[in-house]
Scaffold this motif. Structure first.
Motif, PDB file in Angstrom:
ATOM      1  N   GLU A 168      13.538   6.800  -1.263  1.00 16.02           N
ATOM      2  CA  GLU A 168      14.294   8.044  -1.436  1.00 16.02           C
ATOM      3  C   GLU A 168      14.243   8.508  -2.885  1.00 16.02           C
ATOM      4  O   GLU A 168      15.167   9.174  -3.355  1.00 16.02           O
ATOM      5  CB  GLU A 168      15.735   7.817  -1.002  1.00 16.02           C
ATOM      6  CG  GLU A 168      15.822   7.103   0.318  1.00 16.02           C
ATOM      7  CD  GLU A 168      16.778   7.745   1.284  1.00 16.02           C
ATOM      8  OE1 GLU A 168      17.763   8.346   0.838  1.00 16.02           O
ATOM      9  OE2 GLU A 168      16.512   7.654   2.494  1.00 16.02           O
ATOM     10  N   MET A 169      13.186   8.120  -3.587  1.00  9.68           N
ATOM     11  CA  MET A 169      13.096   8.474  -5.010  1.00  9.68           C
ATOM     12  C   MET A 169      11.885   9.356  -5.246  1.00  9.68           C
ATOM     13  O   MET A 169      10.809   9.104  -4.685  1.00  9.68           O
ATOM     14  CB  MET A 169      12.859   7.205  -5.837  1.00  9.68           C
ATOM     15  CG  MET A 169      14.074   6.522  -6.326  1.00  9.68           C
ATOM     16  SD  MET A 169      13.492   5.154  -7.354  1.00  9.68           S
ATOM     17  CE  MET A 169      15.016   4.670  -8.048  1.00  9.68           C
ATOM     18  N   SER A 170      12.033  10.347  -6.106  1.00 12.99           N
ATOM     19  CA  SER A 170      10.881  11.154  -6.480  1.00 12.99           C
ATOM     20  C   SER A 170      10.026  10.345  -7.459  1.00 12.99           C
ATOM     21  O   SER A 170      10.465   9.306  -7.972  1.00 12.99           O
ATOM     22  CB  SER A 170      11.352  12.442  -7.169  1.00 12.99           C
ATOM     23  OG  SER A 170      11.977  12.086  -8.399  1.00 12.99           O
ATOM     24  N   ILE A 171       8.825  10.835  -7.726  1.00  8.28           N
ATOM     25  CA  ILE A 171       7.947  10.162  -8.696  1.00  8.28           C
ATOM     26  C   ILE A 171       8.660  10.103 -10.051  1.00  8.28           C
ATOM     27  O   ILE A 171       8.647   9.076 -10.736  1.00  8.28           O
ATOM     28  CB  ILE A 171       6.599  10.923  -8.803  1.00  8.28           C
ATOM     29  CG1 ILE A 171       5.814  10.745  -7.498  1.00  8.28           C
ATOM     30  CG2 ILE A 171       5.787  10.446 -10.004  1.00  8.28           C
ATOM     31  CD1 ILE A 171       4.510  11.524  -7.414  1.00  8.28           C
ATOM     32  N   ALA A 190       0.819  -1.208   0.000  1.00  4.95           N
ATOM     33  CA  ALA A 190       0.000   0.000   0.000  1.00  4.95           C
ATOM     34  C   ALA A 190       0.857   1.264   0.000  1.00  4.95           C
ATOM     35  O   ALA A 190       1.829   1.364   0.753  1.00  4.95           O
ATOM     36  CB  ALA A 190      -0.909  -0.002   1.233  1.00  4.95           C
ATOM     37  N   ALA A 191       0.476   2.204  -0.841  1.00  3.97           N
ATOM     38  CA  ALA A 191       1.104   3.526  -0.918  1.00  3.97           C
ATOM     39  C   ALA A 191       2.585   3.499  -1.288  1.00  3.97           C
ATOM     40  O   ALA A 191       3.333   4.412  -0.962  1.00  3.97           O
ATOM     41  CB  ALA A 191       0.892   4.308   0.393  1.00  3.97           C
ATOM     42  N   SER A 192       2.996   2.464  -2.004  1.00  7.42           N
ATOM     43  CA  SER A 192       4.397   2.406  -2.453  1.00  7.42           C
ATOM     44  C   SER A 192       4.608   3.278  -3.689  1.00  7.42           C
ATOM     45  O   SER A 192       5.748   3.578  -4.048  1.00  7.42           O
ATOM     46  CB  SER A 192       4.797   0.961  -2.753  1.00  7.42           C
ATOM     47  OG  SER A 192       3.905   0.381  -3.681  1.00  7.42           O
ATOM     48  N   GLY A 193       3.512   3.642  -4.346  1.00  8.83           N
ATOM     49  CA  GLY A 193       3.617   4.474  -5.547  1.00  8.83           C
ATOM     50  C   GLY A 193       3.357   3.699  -6.829  1.00  8.83           C
ATOM     51  O   GLY A 193       3.542   4.207  -7.926  1.00  8.83           O
ATOM     52  N   LYS A 194       2.865   2.449  -6.679  1.00  5.79           N
ATOM     53  CA  LYS A 194       2.693   1.621  -7.877  1.00  5.79           C
ATOM     54  C   LYS A 194       1.601   2.148  -8.808  1.00  5.79           C
ATOM     55  O   LYS A 194       1.730   2.047 -10.024  1.00  5.79           O
ATOM     56  CB  LYS A 194       2.451   0.150  -7.515  1.00  5.79           C
ATOM     57  CG  LYS A 194       1.262  -0.056  -6.639  1.00  5.79           C
ATOM     58  CD  LYS A 194       1.219  -1.457  -6.082  1.00  5.79           C
ATOM     59  CE  LYS A 194      -0.050  -1.601  -5.249  1.00  5.79           C
ATOM     60  NZ  LYS A 194      -0.218  -0.596  -4.187  1.00  5.79           N
ATOM     61  N   GLY A 195       0.551   2.732  -8.239  1.00  4.46           N
ATOM     62  CA  GLY A 195      -0.536   3.265  -9.073  1.00  4.46           C
ATOM     63  C   GLY A 195      -0.068   4.478  -9.869  1.00  4.46           C
ATOM     64  O   GLY A 195      -0.305   4.576 -11.084  1.00  4.46           O
ATOM     65  N   THR A 196       0.618   5.366  -9.187  1.00  3.22           N
ATOM     66  CA  THR A 196       1.140   6.575  -9.829  1.00  3.22           C
ATOM     67  C   THR A 196       2.078   6.186 -10.963  1.00  3.22           C
ATOM     68  O   THR A 196       1.984   6.718 -12.082  1.00  3.22           O
ATOM     69  CB  THR A 196       1.921   7.422  -8.781  1.00  3.22           C
ATOM     70  OG1 THR A 196       1.049   7.680  -7.678  1.00  3.22           O
ATOM     71  CG2 THR A 196       2.430   8.714  -9.369  1.00  3.22           C
ATOM     72  N   LEU A 197       2.964   5.244 -10.678  1.00  2.00           N
ATOM     73  CA  LEU A 197       3.931   4.797 -11.682  1.00  2.00           C
ATOM     74  C   LEU A 197       3.216   4.108 -12.853  1.00  2.00           C
ATOM     75  O   LEU A 197       3.531   4.368 -14.022  1.00  2.00           O
ATOM     76  CB  LEU A 197       4.928   3.832 -11.023  1.00  2.00           C
ATOM     77  CG  LEU A 197       6.011   3.255 -11.919  1.00  2.00           C
ATOM     78  CD1 LEU A 197       6.899   4.368 -12.490  1.00  2.00           C
ATOM     79  CD2 LEU A 197       6.871   2.244 -11.151  1.00  2.00           C
TER      80      LEU A 197
HETATM   81  N1  LIG Z   1       8.254   8.253  -5.529  1.00  2.00           N
HETATM   82  C1  LIG Z   1       7.347   8.969  -4.865  1.00  2.00           C
HETATM   83  N2  LIG Z   1       7.730   9.985  -4.097  1.00  2.00           N
HETATM   84  C2  LIG Z   1       6.843  10.713  -3.398  1.00  2.00           C
HETATM   85  N3  LIG Z   1       5.507  10.514  -3.409  1.00  2.00           N
HETATM   86  C3  LIG Z   1       5.061   9.523  -4.165  1.00  2.00           C
HETATM   87  C4  LIG Z   1       5.954   8.700  -4.936  1.00  2.00           C
HETATM   88  N4  LIG Z   1       5.197   7.784  -5.591  1.00  2.00           N
HETATM   89  C5  LIG Z   1       3.911   8.036  -5.235  1.00  2.00           C
HETATM   90  N5  LIG Z   1       3.833   9.085  -4.404  1.00  2.00           N
HETATM   91  C6  LIG Z   1       2.609   9.632  -3.771  1.00  2.00           C
HETATM   92  O1  LIG Z   1       2.255   8.698  -2.751  1.00  2.00           O
HETATM   93  C7  LIG Z   1       0.829   8.522  -2.704  1.00  2.00           C
HETATM   94  C8  LIG Z   1       0.514   7.032  -2.902  1.00  2.00           C
HETATM   95  O2  LIG Z   1       0.856   6.671  -4.221  1.00  2.00           O
HETATM   96  P1  LIG Z   1      -0.006   5.634  -5.036  1.00  2.00           P
HETATM   97  O3  LIG Z   1       0.526   5.602  -6.422  1.00  2.00           O
HETATM   98  O4  LIG Z   1      -1.473   5.877  -4.856  1.00  2.00           O
HETATM   99  O5  LIG Z   1       0.391   4.270  -4.285  1.00  2.00           O
HETATM  100  P2  LIG Z   1      -0.191   2.807  -4.400  1.00  2.00           P
HETATM  101  O6  LIG Z   1      -0.897   2.698  -5.726  1.00  2.00           O
HETATM  102  O7  LIG Z   1       1.016   1.927  -4.319  1.00  2.00           O
HETATM  103  O8  LIG Z   1      -1.101   2.641  -3.235  1.00  2.00           O
HETATM  104  C9  LIG Z   1       0.262   9.423  -3.783  1.00  2.00           C
HETATM  105  O9  LIG Z   1      -0.162  10.624  -3.173  1.00  2.00           O
HETATM  106  C10 LIG Z   1       1.429   9.690  -4.718  1.00  2.00           C
HETATM  107  O10 LIG Z   1       1.343  10.945  -5.350  1.00  2.00           O
END
Ligand SMILES: Nc1ncnc2c1ncn2[C@@H]1O[C@H](COP(=O)(O)OP(=O)(O)O)[C@@H](O)[C@H]1O
Ligand SMILES: Nc1ccn([C@@H]2O[C@H](COP(=O)(O)OP(=O)(O)O)[C@@H](O)[C@H]2O)c(=O)n1
Length: 209
Positions: free
Chosen positions: A188-191, A9-16
């Protein structure tokens, strides 16, 4: 091509995943939404979250085209989703729909917990996106505040840990990296940096096809 992206959860997989789908012109499915939609339908109908037969029936009725991230994004629905996600017959129903989706042309990006291990074990690219629980809880907390909501960091941190335990500890399709997954720790990585790192892996795979 199928790109499988898993992680907690909240690892950033959806955003990526969304960013990659846009970059390559691929279809994207956030498989977490299928579990969330099942949980929300049960809650809305006043049905229990611990009756597998009932949950299976609801899961079979989930339409991929009707999944709405805004409606399903709440923290509470995420919690409920991880409870019904331990049920094998619910998983079978949702995985079937997810596999059908993965075959779409010209390519697909699917993100979830078991894409590289169970849903699409033959995916050409597998990424396991992670970050420390502290960083992930902070991201969720910031996200809720940015949407104008109220949040308690300690409670979110506890929920993140609880959800990790449930997702990694369940018997059916536990969250774990596929053996051939590329590990991406975004603590420690930006989006943008995470996107660029993923792009290197995908471009290398595309060259080989
Ligand atoms: N590398 C990153 N650095 C900082 N914030 C991030 C990064 N990747 C995602 N986020 C932020 O963290 C939150 C959770 O990301 P999200 O993609 O929804 O995660 P997941 O799908 O894994 O639950 C979002 O608000 C997103 O903008
Ligand atoms: N492929 C998947 C996707 C989600 N899930 C379950 O659904 C819950 C919600 O997933 P999600 O991806 O929407 O959650 P977040 O990572 O966005 O918080 C997870 O905690 C898992 O229990 C799953 O079991 N398998």
């Amino acid at each position: 091509m199928i790109i499988a992206i898993d992680g907690p959860a909240a690892s950033g997989k959806g955003t990526l995943s969304r960013r990659l789908a846009e970059e390559y012109g691929f279809h994207h499915l956030d498989t977490g939404l299928t579990y969330r939609a099942t949980a929300k339908a049960l809650i809305d109908a006043g049905l229990p979250l611990d009756d597998e037969k009932v949950a299976e029936k609801v899961a079979k009725g989930v339409e991929l085209a009707g999944l709405d991230r805004d409606i399903l994004s709440s923290h509470e629905i995420g919690e409920a989703a991880s409870k019904i996600a331990v049920m094998p017959s619910v998983r079978r129903a949702l995985v079937e729909a997810q596999r059908d989706f993965s075959q779409r042309e010209p390519g697909t990006v699917l993100d979830g917990r078991d894409i590289g291990t169970v849903v699409c074990p033959n995916a050409q690219v597998k990424l396991y996106v992670t970050a420390s629980p502290e960083v992930r809880a902070r991201r969720r907390y910031d996200e809720i505040l940015a949407k104008g909501g109220m949040a308690d960091y300690a409670a979110i941190f506890a929920d993140v840990k609880k959800r990790d335990e449930r997702d990694m500890g369940r018997a059916d399709s536990p969250l774990k990296p596929a053996e051939d997954a590329y590990l991406l720790d975004t603590s420690e990585m930006s989006i943008e940096a995470a996107f660029q790192a993923a792009k290197v892996v995908i471009d290398a795979a595309l060259k080989m096809t």
